[in-house]
Design an enzyme around this catalytic site. Sequence first.
Site, PDB file in Angstrom:
ATOM      1  N   HIS A  32     -32.904  21.639 -32.210  1.00  0.00           N
ATOM      2  CA  HIS A  32     -31.484  21.295 -32.237  1.00  0.00           C
ATOM      3  C   HIS A  32     -30.991  20.873 -30.882  1.00  0.00           C
ATOM      4  O   HIS A  32     -30.199  19.942 -30.746  1.00  0.00           O
ATOM      5  CB  HIS A  32     -30.677  22.520 -32.676  1.00  0.00           C
ATOM      6  CG  HIS A  32     -30.690  22.680 -34.151  1.00  0.00           C
ATOM      7  ND1 HIS A  32     -30.902  23.870 -34.754  1.00  0.00           N
ATOM      8  CD2 HIS A  32     -30.537  21.767 -35.114  1.00  0.00           C
ATOM      9  CE1 HIS A  32     -30.864  23.688 -36.058  1.00  0.00           C
ATOM     10  NE2 HIS A  32     -30.657  22.428 -36.290  1.00  0.00           N
ATOM     11  N   ARG A  63     -50.958  12.722 -30.017  1.00  0.00           N
ATOM     12  CA  ARG A  63     -51.626  14.017 -29.829  1.00  0.00           C
ATOM     13  C   ARG A  63     -51.785  14.681 -31.201  1.00  0.00           C
ATOM     14  O   ARG A  63     -50.925  15.450 -31.640  1.00  0.00           O
ATOM     15  CB  ARG A  63     -50.802  14.922 -28.925  1.00  0.00           C
ATOM     16  CG  ARG A  63     -50.721  14.494 -27.466  1.00  0.00           C
ATOM     17  CD  ARG A  63     -49.856  15.474 -26.678  1.00  0.00           C
ATOM     18  NE  ARG A  63     -50.020  15.395 -25.255  1.00  0.00           N
ATOM     19  CZ  ARG A  63     -49.154  14.796 -24.419  1.00  0.00           C
ATOM     20  NH1 ARG A  63     -48.066  14.228 -24.893  1.00  0.00           N
ATOM     21  NH2 ARG A  63     -49.382  14.788 -23.124  1.00  0.00           N
ATOM     22  N   ARG A  94     -55.532  10.049 -30.542  1.00  0.00           N
ATOM     23  CA  ARG A  94     -56.483  10.932 -29.847  1.00  0.00           C
ATOM     24  C   ARG A  94     -57.032  11.951 -30.834  1.00  0.00           C
ATOM     25  O   ARG A  94     -56.260  12.559 -31.581  1.00  0.00           O
ATOM     26  CB  ARG A  94     -55.789  11.645 -28.684  1.00  0.00           C
ATOM     27  CG  ARG A  94     -56.748  12.568 -27.943  1.00  0.00           C
ATOM     28  CD  ARG A  94     -56.115  13.144 -26.708  1.00  0.00           C
ATOM     29  NE  ARG A  94     -55.141  14.178 -27.021  1.00  0.00           N
ATOM     30  CZ  ARG A  94     -54.429  14.818 -26.096  1.00  0.00           C
ATOM     31  NH1 ARG A  94     -54.564  14.506 -24.820  1.00  0.00           N
ATOM     32  NH2 ARG A  94     -53.565  15.752 -26.432  1.00  0.00           N
ATOM     33  N   GLU A 147     -59.758  12.748 -17.847  1.00  0.00           N
ATOM     34  CA  GLU A 147     -58.976  13.938 -17.493  1.00  0.00           C
ATOM     35  C   GLU A 147     -59.765  14.875 -16.589  1.00  0.00           C
ATOM     36  O   GLU A 147     -59.227  15.832 -16.046  1.00  0.00           O
ATOM     37  CB  GLU A 147     -58.594  14.709 -18.762  1.00  0.00           C
ATOM     38  CG  GLU A 147     -57.810  13.889 -19.750  1.00  0.00           C
ATOM     39  CD  GLU A 147     -57.534  14.646 -21.026  1.00  0.00           C
ATOM     40  OE1 GLU A 147     -56.406  15.108 -21.198  1.00  0.00           O
ATOM     41  OE2 GLU A 147     -58.449  14.776 -21.853  1.00  0.00           O
ATOM     42  N   ASP A 153     -54.092  16.743 -17.042  1.00  0.00           N
ATOM     43  CA  ASP A 153     -55.324  17.516 -16.862  1.00  0.00           C
ATOM     44  C   ASP A 153     -56.103  17.043 -15.644  1.00  0.00           C
ATOM     45  O   ASP A 153     -56.744  17.854 -14.966  1.00  0.00           O
ATOM     46  CB  ASP A 153     -56.200  17.429 -18.123  1.00  0.00           C
ATOM     47  CG  ASP A 153     -55.759  18.458 -19.145  1.00  0.00           C
ATOM     48  OD1 ASP A 153     -55.534  19.620 -18.754  1.00  0.00           O
ATOM     49  OD2 ASP A 153     -55.604  18.101 -20.316  1.00  0.00           O
ATOM     50  N   ARG A 165     -52.158  23.953 -14.862  1.00  0.00           N
ATOM     51  CA  ARG A 165     -50.984  23.100 -15.080  1.00  0.00           C
ATOM     52  C   ARG A 165     -49.807  23.861 -15.659  1.00  0.00           C
ATOM     53  O   ARG A 165     -48.678  23.382 -15.647  1.00  0.00           O
ATOM     54  CB  ARG A 165     -51.346  21.906 -15.978  1.00  0.00           C
ATOM     55  CG  ARG A 165     -51.775  22.300 -17.359  1.00  0.00           C
ATOM     56  CD  ARG A 165     -52.336  21.125 -18.135  1.00  0.00           C
ATOM     57  NE  ARG A 165     -51.339  20.472 -18.962  1.00  0.00           N
ATOM     58  CZ  ARG A 165     -51.622  19.534 -19.867  1.00  0.00           C
ATOM     59  NH1 ARG A 165     -52.872  19.122 -20.026  1.00  0.00           N
ATOM     60  NH2 ARG A 165     -50.681  18.987 -20.595  1.00  0.00           N
ATOM     61  N   CYS A 223     -51.699   7.850 -19.722  1.00  0.00           N
ATOM     62  CA  CYS A 223     -50.839   8.453 -20.738  1.00  0.00           C
ATOM     63  C   CYS A 223     -50.385   9.857 -20.350  1.00  0.00           C
ATOM     64  O   CYS A 223     -49.752  10.538 -21.142  1.00  0.00           O
ATOM     65  CB  CYS A 223     -51.536   8.482 -22.098  1.00  0.00           C
ATOM     66  SG  CYS A 223     -53.002   9.526 -22.123  1.00  0.00           S
TER      67      CYS A 223
HETATM   68  C1  PEP Z   1     -53.129  14.694 -19.970  1.00  0.00           C
HETATM   69  O1  PEP Z   1     -53.884  15.628 -19.756  1.00  0.00           O
HETATM   70  O2  PEP Z   1     -52.587  14.015 -19.064  1.00  0.00           O
HETATM   71  C2  PEP Z   1     -52.810  14.320 -21.350  1.00  0.00           C
HETATM   72  C3  PEP Z   1     -52.114  13.238 -21.631  1.00  0.00           C
HETATM   73  O3  PEP Z   1     -53.204  15.181 -22.336  1.00  0.00           O
HETATM   74  P1  PEP Z   1     -52.427  16.543 -22.680  1.00  0.00           P
HETATM   75  O4  PEP Z   1     -51.183  16.579 -21.830  1.00  0.00           O
HETATM   76  O5  PEP Z   1     -52.161  16.520 -24.117  1.00  0.00           O
HETATM   77  O6  PEP Z   1     -53.438  17.576 -22.274  1.00  0.00           O
HETATM   78 MG    MG Z   2     -55.000  16.470 -21.385  1.00  0.00          MG
END
Ligand code: PEP
Ligand code: MG
Length: 580
Positions: A215, A317, A353, A441, A465, A475, A512
Amino acid sequence: MCCFTLDRVDLSTVSSNLSHMSTSSPVTSQVVLRGVPVVGGVQCGPVIRPGRLPVVDAPAGDVEESARAAEAARFSTAAAAVANRLRDRAGRATGAASEVLAATATLAQDRAWLGAAEKRIAGGAPAVRAVAEAVDQFVALFTQLGGLMAERVTDLRDIRDRVIAELSGLPEPGVPLPDVPSILCAEDLAPADTAGLDPSLVIGLATTLGGPTSHTAIIARQLGIPCVVAVDGLDDVAAGATVLLDGTTGTLTVDPDPLEAATAVTAAQHAAEQARQWTGPGATADGHTVAVLANVQDGAAARAARQTPAEGVGLFRTELCFLNRDTEPSVAEQAKIYGEVLDAFDGRKVVIRTLDAGSDKPLKFAGHPDEANPALGVRGIRIAEGNPGLLHRQLEAIAAAGAATGNQPWVMAPMIATAAEAKSFADAARTYGLTPGVMIEVPAAALLADKILEHVDFLSIGTNDLAQYTMAADRMSADLATLTDPWQPAVLALVAMAVRAGAAVGKPVGVCGEAAADPLLACVLVGLGVTSLSAASAAIPAVGAKLSQVTLQQCRDAADAVLATATATEARAAALTLLQ
Ligand code: PEP
Ligand code: MG
């Protein structure tokens, strides 16, 4: 637009347990918290938090049998009063706000939870206790259902608090009216909290929970209030603290430098005006084209992305569709879900993906081993090994979705570390007639991108990643956010390697990860040679607009300058100088 259908949900079918948030010490000094960007824009102001219902103790013991009918009537009156008030507010609101309030009013009168409370009252529970227990039961149900339903948990709790306040003669809980323009921070916000917000007083929104379809997100979009959801560590930011909220990059800086904050807000206002006017397609001022694509997680997100100038989907994703599934979805069911995204971008590029399960996104049906260190464990493509057939069934579903929609997607594997993994994936994908690529990644994959490109048709760099593994920094950790900053020159050096490898063989290399959502960094990436940028929908107009204001040479100069720096701060400063 109707975003959800609470009134059609049968509340009496499932049950589960709730998870609870942990608490820790308050955040006091300058810290950058990260979340999911939902509505772009930068704002600075003091934090306000919604008022909570004070702890209301239900009378000890059970209600006398002779008084139970009266207690039940008291409950019905209170629930009806809450529903009527919500309905009144729905009548006064417009658009999504009105729909959200009307749906909550309907939920407040839903027979399933009312019946569960009445049953408890008939058994002797005081109304306050009956309400709390009945709502807990349905919160568990919604949590178990997951997805959009789990996001409605906030609505149920909101109704609970309002009914208990009504029963107890307390004022309705909710958002205080601030004296000065403020940033509203909350664990999550209920529709009744957000629908009545005055955007001149509530200039930013941040929540600990929620997703892009919560929301908070729906209303923030309608009101155009910069918004970040799923902010890690937000619960520790106290009311009154000054924060700088960036709804484009998804950050919240606690106690920012006042001058830097004022500059960021002014620059964002100017950029926002230009972003509003950008209609695509992605290109530099001198006509160098770079596809600007969207990151999505389901059909709804893809349809929302289609409303922006996004030219396609650079990252779908798929694992996010199945986080709450106990069993593997059938090929047909998967094909239907993937087909929704392909339909939304009919005739345009869509990169799907394969399941990036594991680490922070475990899938119950994907058989994860117990690991001390899951981010370095069996995740992404590594899952395929221990789950024979899982990858093939997904590829079959993706191919079926392509055939059904007439929009053939590209397909890519997450967490590739070796050329052998890339080859094995590419061989499998080609069996289904799909165009294979892999994500970069893992530093090993960037270093050997040329070897990987012998097997696949494209690369997509996941800077989230890549930063985590390059800098050996989780992260998810707010404490390590400066290390996982995608501006880290070491991360960008690896990006440059992968891009060079792609250019050498004429194969596309996109980005991405969240780096592509930062307009300035996106220009640097273009200067490095990336062929596409894929970002959250909310970030797309700002990225496209910024790119349209600079030349390819400026981007290249900025990329060279950034690669010559030693810190993320220097890298940003160098890029700012050359790209402003
Ligand atoms: C990334 O790792 O930058 C990525 C796009 O994949 P995710 O954020 O889904 O791990
Ligand atoms: Mg990733």
